[in-house]
Scaffold this motif. Structure first.
Motif, PDB file in Angstrom:
ATOM      1  N   ARG A   7      10.409 -33.907  10.405  1.00  0.00           N
ATOM      2  CA  ARG A   7      10.297 -34.763   9.231  1.00  0.00           C
ATOM      3  C   ARG A   7       9.128 -35.721   9.496  1.00  0.00           C
ATOM      4  NH1 ARG A   7      15.445 -34.948  10.731  1.00  0.00           N
ATOM      5  NH2 ARG A   7      15.412 -37.152  11.235  1.00  0.00           N
ATOM      6  N   THR A   8       8.224 -35.819   8.548  1.00  0.00           N
ATOM      7  CA  THR A   8       7.002 -36.607   8.706  1.00  0.00           C
ATOM      8  C   THR A   8       7.045 -37.797   7.775  1.00  0.00           C
ATOM      9  OG1 THR A   8       5.763 -34.601   9.246  1.00  0.00           O
ATOM     10  CG2 THR A   8       4.483 -36.523   8.553  1.00  0.00           C
ATOM     11  N   ARG A   9       6.661 -38.977   8.318  1.00  0.00           N
ATOM     12  CA  ARG A   9       6.648 -40.182   7.485  1.00  0.00           C
ATOM     13  C   ARG A   9       5.502 -41.088   7.924  1.00  0.00           C
ATOM     14  NH1 ARG A   9       8.549 -45.489   7.155  1.00  0.00           N
ATOM     15  NH2 ARG A   9       9.581 -45.525   9.165  1.00  0.00           N
ATOM     16  N   LEU A  10       4.728 -41.518   6.950  1.00  0.00           N
ATOM     17  CA  LEU A  10       3.708 -42.526   7.181  1.00  0.00           C
ATOM     18  C   LEU A  10       4.362 -43.888   7.052  1.00  0.00           C
ATOM     19  CD1 LEU A  10       0.609 -43.151   7.490  1.00  0.00           C
ATOM     20  CD2 LEU A  10       0.628 -43.458   4.995  1.00  0.00           C
ATOM     21  N   VAL A  98       2.383 -40.511  20.986  1.00  0.00           N
ATOM     22  CA  VAL A  98       3.475 -40.965  21.841  1.00  0.00           C
ATOM     23  C   VAL A  98       4.664 -40.030  21.611  1.00  0.00           C
ATOM     24  CG1 VAL A  98       5.052 -42.872  22.337  1.00  0.00           C
ATOM     25  CG2 VAL A  98       2.668 -43.349  21.684  1.00  0.00           C
ATOM     26  N   VAL A  99       5.116 -39.370  22.672  1.00  0.00           N
ATOM     27  CA  VAL A  99       6.217 -38.407  22.595  1.00  0.00           C
ATOM     28  C   VAL A  99       7.438 -38.994  23.289  1.00  0.00           C
ATOM     29  CG1 VAL A  99       7.011 -36.101  23.272  1.00  0.00           C
ATOM     30  CG2 VAL A  99       4.627 -36.450  22.577  1.00  0.00           C
ATOM     31  N   PHE A 155       5.133 -40.345  17.659  1.00  0.00           N
ATOM     32  CA  PHE A 155       4.340 -41.257  16.858  1.00  0.00           C
ATOM     33  C   PHE A 155       2.871 -40.890  17.009  1.00  0.00           C
ATOM     34  CE2 PHE A 155       8.156 -43.646  17.782  1.00  0.00           C
ATOM     35  CZ  PHE A 155       8.457 -44.209  16.545  1.00  0.00           C
ATOM     36  N   GLY A 156       2.150 -40.930  15.904  1.00  0.00           N
ATOM     37  CA  GLY A 156       0.710 -40.725  15.918  1.00  0.00           C
ATOM     38  C   GLY A 156       0.033 -41.952  15.358  1.00  0.00           C
ATOM     39  N   GLN A 164      -0.013 -45.016  11.016  1.00  0.00           N
ATOM     40  CA  GLN A 164       1.083 -44.736  11.943  1.00  0.00           C
ATOM     41  C   GLN A 164       1.968 -43.679  11.285  1.00  0.00           C
ATOM     42  OE1 GLN A 164       3.340 -47.927  13.885  1.00  0.00           O
ATOM     43  NE2 GLN A 164       5.178 -46.740  13.457  1.00  0.00           N
ATOM     44  N   THR A 165       1.963 -42.506  11.880  1.00  0.00           N
ATOM     45  CA  THR A 165       2.797 -41.412  11.401  1.00  0.00           C
ATOM     46  C   THR A 165       3.926 -41.199  12.390  1.00  0.00           C
ATOM     47  OG1 THR A 165       0.862 -40.346  10.398  1.00  0.00           O
ATOM     48  CG2 THR A 165       2.820 -38.964  10.741  1.00  0.00           C
TER      49      THR A 165
END
Length: 172
Positions: A7-10, A98-99, A155-156, A164-165
């Motif tokens: 699931r992707t969220r900005l 960041v994993v 986190f990207g 920030q994704t």
């Protein structure tokens, strides 16, 4: 093995108004090609520990190795939760990733052979390991256990157009 789709969220609070969520495929490329990662663990007394290391992205997870007597190995034995970070030192370009996940030891020799091949393919012949007895064996008699970190949350942090994704996986 197919890549699970997170699931992707900005997060608009930490993103430029023109920013868009970074696609997961971009983060995967960054994880697969990054030369150095920083591993954060927690010591048994609660103090943090951070160390640089090499890692390979294979079969939907990051893999790294450590000697049994190293601080990170002791920390992960007591608490498998960890964070692996990679990125650039530039402020105006790139993607920091960041994993978050749990470091799980691997001993299956067919998996270890694939990971050893990935190390040699990514880092060159100086990073070729022999696989036996459920571990990596390197030059000089060094033995290292291999750990797998499947992401739970990633986190990207995009730079240039700051963003920030967050990618969350169903297991969380």
């Amino acid at each position: 093995m197919s890549q699970p789709e997170p699931r992707t969220r900005l997060d608009a609070r930490y993103s430029h108004p023109d920013a868009e969520a970074v696609p997961w495929s971009v983060a995967v490329t960054r994880l697969a090609t990054a030369p150095v990662f920083w591993l954060s663990t927690v010591r048994p007394d609660g103090r943090p520990h951070v160390t640089p290391l090499l890692a390979v992205w294979l079969e939907n997870a990051l893999h790294f190795c450590t000697g049994a007597d190293e601080r990170k190995s002791h920390n992960l034995h007591a608490n498998a939760n960890c964070v692996l970070t990679t990125g650039d030192n530039a402020l105006d370009r790139g993607l920091d990733v960041v994993v978050e996940g749990r470091a799980v030891p691997l001993t299956d020799e067919s998996s270890l052979r694939r990971i050893a091949d990935a190390y040699a393919g990514k880092y060159g012949p100086d990073w070729r390991f022999e696989v036996r007895d459920g571990a990596f064996h390197g030059s000089g008699g060094n033995v290292a256990r291999v750990l797998r970190v499947a992401p739970t949350t990633v986190f990207g942090f995009g730079k240039g157009t700051y963003s920030q994704t967050r990618w969350r996986f169903d297991a969380v």
